[in-house]
Design an enzyme around this catalytic site. Sequence first.
Site, PDB file in Angstrom:
ATOM      1  N   LYS A 158       0.864  -1.198   0.000  1.00 39.69           N
ATOM      2  CA  LYS A 158       0.000   0.000   0.000  1.00 39.69           C
ATOM      3  C   LYS A 158       0.891   1.236   0.000  1.00 39.69           C
ATOM      4  O   LYS A 158       1.844   1.315   0.777  1.00 39.69           O
ATOM      5  CB  LYS A 158      -0.881  -0.018   1.264  1.00 39.69           C
ATOM      6  N   ASP A 182      -5.132  -0.041   8.379  1.00 43.44           N
ATOM      7  CA  ASP A 182      -4.890  -0.187   6.937  1.00 43.44           C
ATOM      8  C   ASP A 182      -5.467  -1.479   6.358  1.00 43.44           C
ATOM      9  O   ASP A 182      -5.380  -1.692   5.148  1.00 43.44           O
ATOM     10  CB  ASP A 182      -3.378  -0.181   6.660  1.00 43.44           C
TER      11      ASP A 182
HETATM   12  C1  SUD Z   1       0.418   5.746   9.037  1.00 39.21           C
HETATM   13  C2  SUD Z   1      -0.392   4.690   8.301  1.00 39.21           C
HETATM   14  C3  SUD Z   1      -1.126   5.371   7.106  1.00 39.21           C
HETATM   15  O1  SUD Z   1      -1.739   4.429   6.250  1.00 39.21           O
HETATM   16  O2  SUD Z   1       0.374   3.683   7.693  1.00 39.21           O
HETATM   17  P1  SUD Z   1       1.682   2.772   8.055  1.00 39.21           P
HETATM   18  O3  SUD Z   1       2.816   3.665   8.379  1.00 39.21           O
HETATM   19  O4  SUD Z   1       1.292   1.893   9.212  1.00 39.21           O
HETATM   20  O5  SUD Z   1       1.916   1.950   6.811  1.00 39.21           O
HETATM   21  C4  SUD Z   1      -1.470   4.101   9.230  1.00 39.21           C
HETATM   22  O6  SUD Z   1      -2.456   5.076   9.526  1.00 39.21           O
HETATM   23  C5  SUD Z   1      -0.969   3.551  10.531  1.00 39.21           C
HETATM   24  O7  SUD Z   1      -2.045   2.912  11.150  1.00 39.21           O
HETATM   25  P2  SUD Z   1      -1.831   1.598  12.044  1.00 39.21           P
HETATM   26  O8  SUD Z   1      -0.977   0.627  11.297  1.00 39.21           O
HETATM   27  O9  SUD Z   1      -3.137   1.161  12.557  1.00 39.21           O
HETATM   28  O10 SUD Z   1      -0.975   2.187  13.175  1.00 39.21           O
HETATM   29  P3  SUD Z   1      -0.417   1.423  14.454  1.00 39.21           P
HETATM   30  O11 SUD Z   1       0.954   0.942  14.160  1.00 39.21           O
HETATM   31  O12 SUD Z   1      -1.427   0.465  14.963  1.00 39.21           O
HETATM   32  O13 SUD Z   1      -0.366   2.689  15.441  1.00 39.21           O
HETATM   33  C6  SUD Z   1       0.611   2.836  16.378  1.00 39.21           C
HETATM   34  C7  SUD Z   1       0.360   4.118  17.147  1.00 39.21           C
HETATM   35  O14 SUD Z   1       0.445   5.267  16.269  1.00 39.21           O
HETATM   36  C8  SUD Z   1      -0.512   6.253  16.651  1.00 39.21           C
HETATM   37  N1  SUD Z   1      -1.504   6.443  15.583  1.00 39.21           N
HETATM   38  C9  SUD Z   1      -1.703   5.503  14.632  1.00 39.21           C
HETATM   39  C10 SUD Z   1      -2.638   5.691  13.633  1.00 39.21           C
HETATM   40  C11 SUD Z   1      -3.375   6.900  13.651  1.00 39.21           C
HETATM   41  N2  SUD Z   1      -4.306   7.157  12.724  1.00 39.21           N
HETATM   42  N3  SUD Z   1      -3.166   7.814  14.620  1.00 39.21           N
HETATM   43  C12 SUD Z   1      -2.233   7.617  15.581  1.00 39.21           C
HETATM   44  O15 SUD Z   1      -2.046   8.477  16.431  1.00 39.21           O
HETATM   45  C13 SUD Z   1      -1.186   5.732  17.912  1.00 39.21           C
HETATM   46  O16 SUD Z   1      -0.443   6.207  19.004  1.00 39.21           O
HETATM   47  C14 SUD Z   1      -1.018   4.228  17.782  1.00 39.21           C
HETATM   48  O17 SUD Z   1      -1.046   3.560  19.021  1.00 39.21           O
HETATM   49  N1  ADP Z   2       2.531 -10.742   8.465  1.00 40.70           N
HETATM   50  C1  ADP Z   2       3.123  -9.646   8.965  1.00 40.70           C
HETATM   51  N2  ADP Z   2       3.890  -8.876   8.181  1.00 40.70           N
HETATM   52  C2  ADP Z   2       4.466  -7.740   8.685  1.00 40.70           C
HETATM   53  N3  ADP Z   2       4.344  -7.329   9.953  1.00 40.70           N
HETATM   54  C3  ADP Z   2       3.585  -8.055  10.777  1.00 40.70           C
HETATM   55  C4  ADP Z   2       2.948  -9.245  10.328  1.00 40.70           C
HETATM   56  N4  ADP Z   2       2.266  -9.747  11.353  1.00 40.70           N
HETATM   57  C5  ADP Z   2       2.471  -8.931  12.408  1.00 40.70           C
HETATM   58  N5  ADP Z   2       3.268  -7.908  12.073  1.00 40.70           N
HETATM   59  C6  ADP Z   2       3.666  -6.785  12.959  1.00 40.70           C
HETATM   60  O1  ADP Z   2       2.972  -5.619  12.496  1.00 40.70           O
HETATM   61  C7  ADP Z   2       3.783  -4.447  12.578  1.00 40.70           C
HETATM   62  C8  ADP Z   2       3.511  -3.543  11.378  1.00 40.70           C
HETATM   63  O2  ADP Z   2       3.997  -4.169  10.235  1.00 40.70           O
HETATM   64  P1  ADP Z   2       3.805  -3.639   8.743  1.00 40.70           P
HETATM   65  O3  ADP Z   2       2.421  -3.833   8.275  1.00 40.70           O
HETATM   66  O4  ADP Z   2       4.889  -4.258   7.922  1.00 40.70           O
HETATM   67  O5  ADP Z   2       4.082  -2.067   8.948  1.00 40.70           O
HETATM   68  P2  ADP Z   2       3.818  -0.832   8.008  1.00 40.70           P
HETATM   69  O6  ADP Z   2       2.343  -0.629   7.896  1.00 40.70           O
HETATM   70  O7  ADP Z   2       4.504   0.322   8.692  1.00 40.70           O
HETATM   71  O8  ADP Z   2       4.470  -1.159   6.694  1.00 40.70           O
HETATM   72  C9  ADP Z   2       5.234  -4.935  12.644  1.00 40.70           C
HETATM   73  O9  ADP Z   2       5.837  -4.328  13.740  1.00 40.70           O
HETATM   74  C10 ADP Z   2       5.166  -6.450  12.808  1.00 40.70           C
HETATM   75  O10 ADP Z   2       5.842  -6.907  13.947  1.00 40.70           O
END
Ligand code: SUD
Ligand code: ADP
Length: 292
Positions: free
Chosen positions: A11, A137
């Site tokens: 994504k 996501d």
């Molecule tokens: C930033 C984004 C954008 O698509 O992507 P990734 O970097 O994960 O790919 C997402 O919103 C990531 O959402 P998600 O994957 O649920 O985040 P998590 O790791 O569960 O969130 C960890 C922490 O970040 C903060 N958090 C997360 C999402 C959000 N909309 N607001 C927040 O403030 C919160 O403190 C949460 O406890």
């Molecule tokens: N199948 C999986 N692939 C990647 N990460 C995973 C998976 N299952 C659990 N996790 C946990 O989810 C967290 C977020 O992973 P990931 O989706 O790769 O992050 P991001 O959205 O930042 O790319 C990681 O810290 C990892 O330990």
Amino acid sequence: MTLLQDTAHAKINLYLHMTGRRPDGYHLLDSLAVFAGAADEVRIAEKSDRFSLSIEGRFGAGLEADDSNLVLRAARALQAHAGKNDPYHLTLEKNLPVASGIGGGSADAACTLRLLGELWNIDEADLIAIAEPLGADVPVCVQQKPNRMEGIGEILTVAPAMPNGGILLINPGLAVSTPDIFRSFAAMGGIIERPAPVFPARWTSMSDLVEMLSLTANDLQAPAIHHAPSIGKVLDTLDMQKECLMARMSGSGATCFGLFPTPDAARNAEIELSKEAAHLGWWTWAGPLLQD
Ligand SMILES: C[C@@](CO)(OP(=O)(O)O)[C@H](O)COP(=O)(O)OP(=O)(O)OC[C@H]1O[C@@H](n2ccc(N)nc2=O)[C@H](O)[C@@H]1O
Ligand SMILES: Nc1ncnc2c1ncn2[C@@H]1O[C@H](COP(=O)(O)OP(=O)(O)O)[C@@H](O)[C@H]1O
């Protein structure tokens, strides 16, 4: 023997605006999420007495095949919803870097829901409802189509199809912590008031898409560079590539993307920087954007 298999695509947040904050502290966002050809793969093999998982692939070593894995969490959530006692052995081929802003774990969970949904005859709308508690996501990854994400990602509106362009992804080989980046975002000034981007009925070319994106940003990019300055170097490298239309970070980082007029232009840029990438231990991928 493989019964069914599917791909879990990366994504990419083409822009990522923070628009507010929920009472629980989570940030409300507005993002255009699209998907690149780069993907993990999930396979369903033989029946088993309970769901189990094997992990292979370049980034497999960084993950446990236990209950913390989003593949098993998704399988168990759907099993509970469907009231099925029909478990399988699953295999995850982990090709995408972990914790890198391209939602690989979310894509794997969504892919598992699609595969089991096919076996058990479950509607996409039900899969999306089960996806939501698994992570912000995961719902968008069920469809793997361009969508505008609002709320914390659970409010989805189908976006116009992507033009037939190319994307080059670079990850500098470091995992950044999403909570740390959000915390730094808040500490560095937080929400920026701005008009919401308006999408056209369709994008005719990558330049057309980039024109709209030039009015947007990834609000987490500056805080991420503050934590990991090598992200700045990745963005400079992308910007320097011939034909690169724009470079930006995805999600909370550290993966960055460059957009190109065609998939071949992105592949040529990947070849051009391959020596430097190998030297620095960067992961790269180049090819098409999934169009719809
Ligand atoms: C930033 C984004 C954008 O698509 O992507 P990734 O970097 O994960 O790919 C997402 O919103 C990531 O959402 P998600 O994957 O649920 O985040 P998590 O790791 O569960 O969130 C960890 C922490 O970040 C903060 N958090 C997360 C999402 C959000 N909309 N607001 C927040 O403030 C919160 O403190 C949460 O406890
Ligand atoms: N199948 C999986 N692939 C990647 N990460 C995973 C998976 N299952 C659990 N996790 C946990 O989810 C967290 C977020 O992973 P990931 O989706 O790769 O992050 P991001 O959205 O930042 O790319 C990681 O810290 C990892 O330990």
